[in-house]
Design a protein around this motif. Structure first.
Motif, PDB file in Angstrom:
ATOM      1  N   MET A 257       9.729  22.105 -47.157  1.00  0.00           N
ATOM      2  CA  MET A 257       9.658  21.896 -45.707  1.00  0.00           C
ATOM      3  C   MET A 257       9.421  23.221 -45.003  1.00  0.00           C
ATOM      4  O   MET A 257      10.073  24.221 -45.314  1.00  0.00           O
ATOM      5  CB  MET A 257      10.946  21.241 -45.195  1.00  0.00           C
ATOM      6  N   ASP A 258       8.498  23.231 -44.061  1.00  0.00           N
ATOM      7  CA  ASP A 258       8.224  24.430 -43.274  1.00  0.00           C
ATOM      8  C   ASP A 258       9.414  24.737 -42.366  1.00  0.00           C
ATOM      9  O   ASP A 258      10.074  23.822 -41.863  1.00  0.00           O
ATOM     10  CB  ASP A 258       6.958  24.215 -42.439  1.00  0.00           C
ATOM     11  N   SER A 259       9.669  26.036 -42.139  1.00  0.00           N
ATOM     12  CA  SER A 259      10.800  26.422 -41.290  1.00  0.00           C
ATOM     13  C   SER A 259      10.632  25.922 -39.859  1.00  0.00           C
ATOM     14  O   SER A 259      11.623  25.690 -39.156  1.00  0.00           O
ATOM     15  CB  SER A 259      10.975  27.944 -41.287  1.00  0.00           C
ATOM     16  N   ILE A 260       9.385  25.735 -39.419  1.00  0.00           N
ATOM     17  CA  ILE A 260       9.138  25.210 -38.069  1.00  0.00           C
ATOM     18  C   ILE A 260       9.575  23.751 -37.988  1.00  0.00           C
ATOM     19  O   ILE A 260      10.280  23.345 -37.064  1.00  0.00           O
ATOM     20  CB  ILE A 260       7.651  25.351 -37.696  1.00  0.00           C
ATOM     21  N   GLN A 261       9.153  22.954 -38.980  1.00  0.00           N
ATOM     22  CA  GLN A 261       9.548  21.541 -38.989  1.00  0.00           C
ATOM     23  C   GLN A 261      11.060  21.405 -39.106  1.00  0.00           C
ATOM     24  O   GLN A 261      11.677  20.572 -38.423  1.00  0.00           O
ATOM     25  CB  GLN A 261       8.875  20.801 -40.142  1.00  0.00           C
ATOM     26  N   PHE A 262      11.678  22.247 -39.952  1.00  0.00           N
ATOM     27  CA  PHE A 262      13.132  22.172 -40.096  1.00  0.00           C
ATOM     28  C   PHE A 262      13.826  22.498 -38.775  1.00  0.00           C
ATOM     29  O   PHE A 262      14.815  21.863 -38.412  1.00  0.00           O
ATOM     30  CB  PHE A 262      13.621  23.128 -41.182  1.00  0.00           C
ATOM     31  N   GLY A 263      13.311  23.511 -38.056  1.00  0.00           N
ATOM     32  CA  GLY A 263      13.906  23.870 -36.765  1.00  0.00           C
ATOM     33  C   GLY A 263      13.884  22.721 -35.780  1.00  0.00           C
ATOM     34  O   GLY A 263      14.865  22.476 -35.069  1.00  0.00           O
ATOM     35  N   ILE A 264      12.763  22.002 -35.748  1.00  0.00           N
ATOM     36  CA  ILE A 264      12.665  20.847 -34.847  1.00  0.00           C
ATOM     37  C   ILE A 264      13.629  19.745 -35.290  1.00  0.00           C
ATOM     38  O   ILE A 264      14.320  19.131 -34.466  1.00  0.00           O
ATOM     39  CB  ILE A 264      11.218  20.306 -34.813  1.00  0.00           C
ATOM     40  N   MET A 265      13.695  19.501 -36.610  1.00  0.00           N
ATOM     41  CA  MET A 265      14.614  18.483 -37.125  1.00  0.00           C
ATOM     42  C   MET A 265      16.059  18.847 -36.807  1.00  0.00           C
ATOM     43  O   MET A 265      16.866  17.994 -36.403  1.00  0.00           O
ATOM     44  CB  MET A 265      14.428  18.333 -38.636  1.00  0.00           C
ATOM     45  N   LEU A 266      16.407  20.117 -36.989  1.00  0.00           N
ATOM     46  CA  LEU A 266      17.765  20.585 -36.721  1.00  0.00           C
ATOM     47  C   LEU A 266      18.133  20.390 -35.252  1.00  0.00           C
ATOM     48  O   LEU A 266      19.176  19.797 -34.923  1.00  0.00           O
ATOM     49  CB  LEU A 266      17.868  22.069 -37.102  1.00  0.00           C
TER      50      LEU A 266
END
Length: 436
Positions: free
Chosen positions: A361-370
């Protein structure tokens, strides 16, 4: 590994106990962190290191954006901008069943994105829309539920303080890319709320807006809203175009919103500035103290390899990425119900980001999910600040609103699953703009 286990157990025991006895969360984080590191460091070294980490944690140019965006949001909340956006949102809602509910959702998306605060959006929009919906025969609990359910969209739609904090903790994930990544998930959240509101309004036969709007009236509404809407274009356009940084954009937002409120709308007087500045200082101090205290915990977790231990533990439960992501979402949803977004981002990003990256998972996608998960926590008891503000503004009880908001929770959770398992929802715009 033994030290990691000892540190983790100390935090798990001390942290909730201090919270339960009423210790402020920033102080709780600091005390529990120092106690957790004592097995590895002498008392003098532990205290010195803690003080050093507080300074290091807040010594960041990027963090200057937060007090500026907070001040801009407070100015907007006091500056008559909300009513202009409500009129514009009502124009967009048209003749849909439950048009006032849709106006509330669109208004929250616009005002929340400008102010960067779900709580401020719930207070501003709820104060304007609740009397209008009550007059039109809407159920008060339904009106409050729509307002509460849509208020956190502004934490995803940029500019967002939560995404700035995540960028800092994640090791420098691009703020611009995160801002662009928040658009589609934030809009989908709002659309999900509108779809549920549409069917409920149709079932209960809530009336649409009665007045026919002429072209000249519509044009006046648009022209009135343009100065407020221009703030989004100026700030986001300037950041993505490389004209200025997020921090500089935040400062421009303060100047622009102040000029707008004082000279165009004339809703803020010179005598109001000390009160507005004091409110901004109080809120900024609270957030900065949280960041500093959380920096102690983040360092201790890294020093004792707790994230590695938790990563191995979670990955040991299953080798199925879908199951692991579901477990992470459930844990974050639970965390969000009793912890504010800022400390949760600071504490859990170093723990869960390596797991997400190990799954590709890209850190950008994870940030949005978080942030999406923690936004849900702001409208969920027992510590849902936005939920309680929305109920207070609507002058209704939390119990009744919770019953009405359940269908909206389902829609929001569906959008969360889409964001979790469809990377393009977060990455499409950043990739289109060459930010990824």
């Amino acid at each position: 590994m033994e030290l990691a286990l000892q540190t983790g157990l100390t935090l798990l025991i001390v942290f909730p106990i201090l919270l339960l006895i009423g210790i402020p969360i920033a102080v709780t984080i600091g005390i529990s962190s120092v106690l957790a590191i004592l097995p590895a460091l002498p008392w003098e070294n532990a205290v010195f290191t803690a003080a050093q980490r507080i300074f290091t944690g807040i010594n960041s140019f990027s963090l200057l954006a937060i007090p500026f965006f907070i001040l801009a949001g407070i100015i907007m909340n006091n500056g008559g901008i909300a009513i202009k956006l409500v009129n514009f949102a009502n124009l967009l809602a048209g003749k849909l069943p439950g048009s006032l509910a849709h106006t509330n959702v669109i208004g929250n998306m616009l005002f929340g994105s400008i102010s960067g605060s779900g709580t401020a959006a719930a207070a501003a929009m709820g104060g304007i829309m609740t009397p209008l919906q009550e007059e039109a025969g809407y159920d008060k609990d339904f009106s409050a539920a729509v307002n509460v359910a849509s208020a956190p969209t502004g934490l995803l739609i940029p500019p967002s303080n939560s995404l700035i904090i995540y960028s800092l903790v994640s090791g420098g994930t691009s703020v611009t890319a995160l801002f662009m990544a928040g658009y589609i998930p934030g809009i989908l959240w709002g659309l999900g709320v509108m779809i549920v509101a549409f069917f409920i309004a149709k079932k209960k036969a809530y009336k649409t807006t009665k007045e026919k709007i002429t072209f000249s009236q519509a044009l006046k509404v648009v022209l009135d809203a343009i100065p407020s809407l221009s703030l989004i274009v100026i700030i986001i356009g300037g950041i993505t175009g490389g004209i200025f940084t997020a921090t500089e954009g935040a400062a421009i937002a303060v100047v622009y919103s102040l000029l707008l409120s004082m000279f165009l709308y004339k809703s803020i007087k010179l005598k109001d500035l000390p009160r507005i500045l004091l409110e901004a200082v109080n809120m900024t101090a609270m957030i900065v103290f949280l960041i500093g205290a959380s920096s102690i915990m983040s360092w201790i977790l890294a020093f004792t390899n707790v994230p590695t231990y938790i990563t191995n533990l979670i990955l040991g439960l299953s080798d199925n990425p879908i199951v692991i992501l579901l477990i992470m979402n459930i844990l974050l949803l639970v965390v969000g119900t009793f912890m504010d977004a800022t400390p949760a981002i600071l504490i859990f990003t170093p723990i869960f980001l390596p797991i997400a990256q190990s799954l590709g998972m890209d850190s950008i996608q994870f940030g949005i999910m978080l942030v999406f998960n923690l936004c849900i926590g702001t409208i969920t008891p027992p510590v849902g600040n936005t939920l309680f503000v929305g109920c207070r503004v609507a002058k209704t009880k939390v119990e009744g609103v919770i019953k009405s908001i359940l269908p909206f929770y389902i829609a929001i959770f569906i959008v969360l699953m889409l964001v979790t398992f469809i990377p393009q929802l977060s990455l499409f715009i950043p990739k289109l703009m060459g930010l990824v």
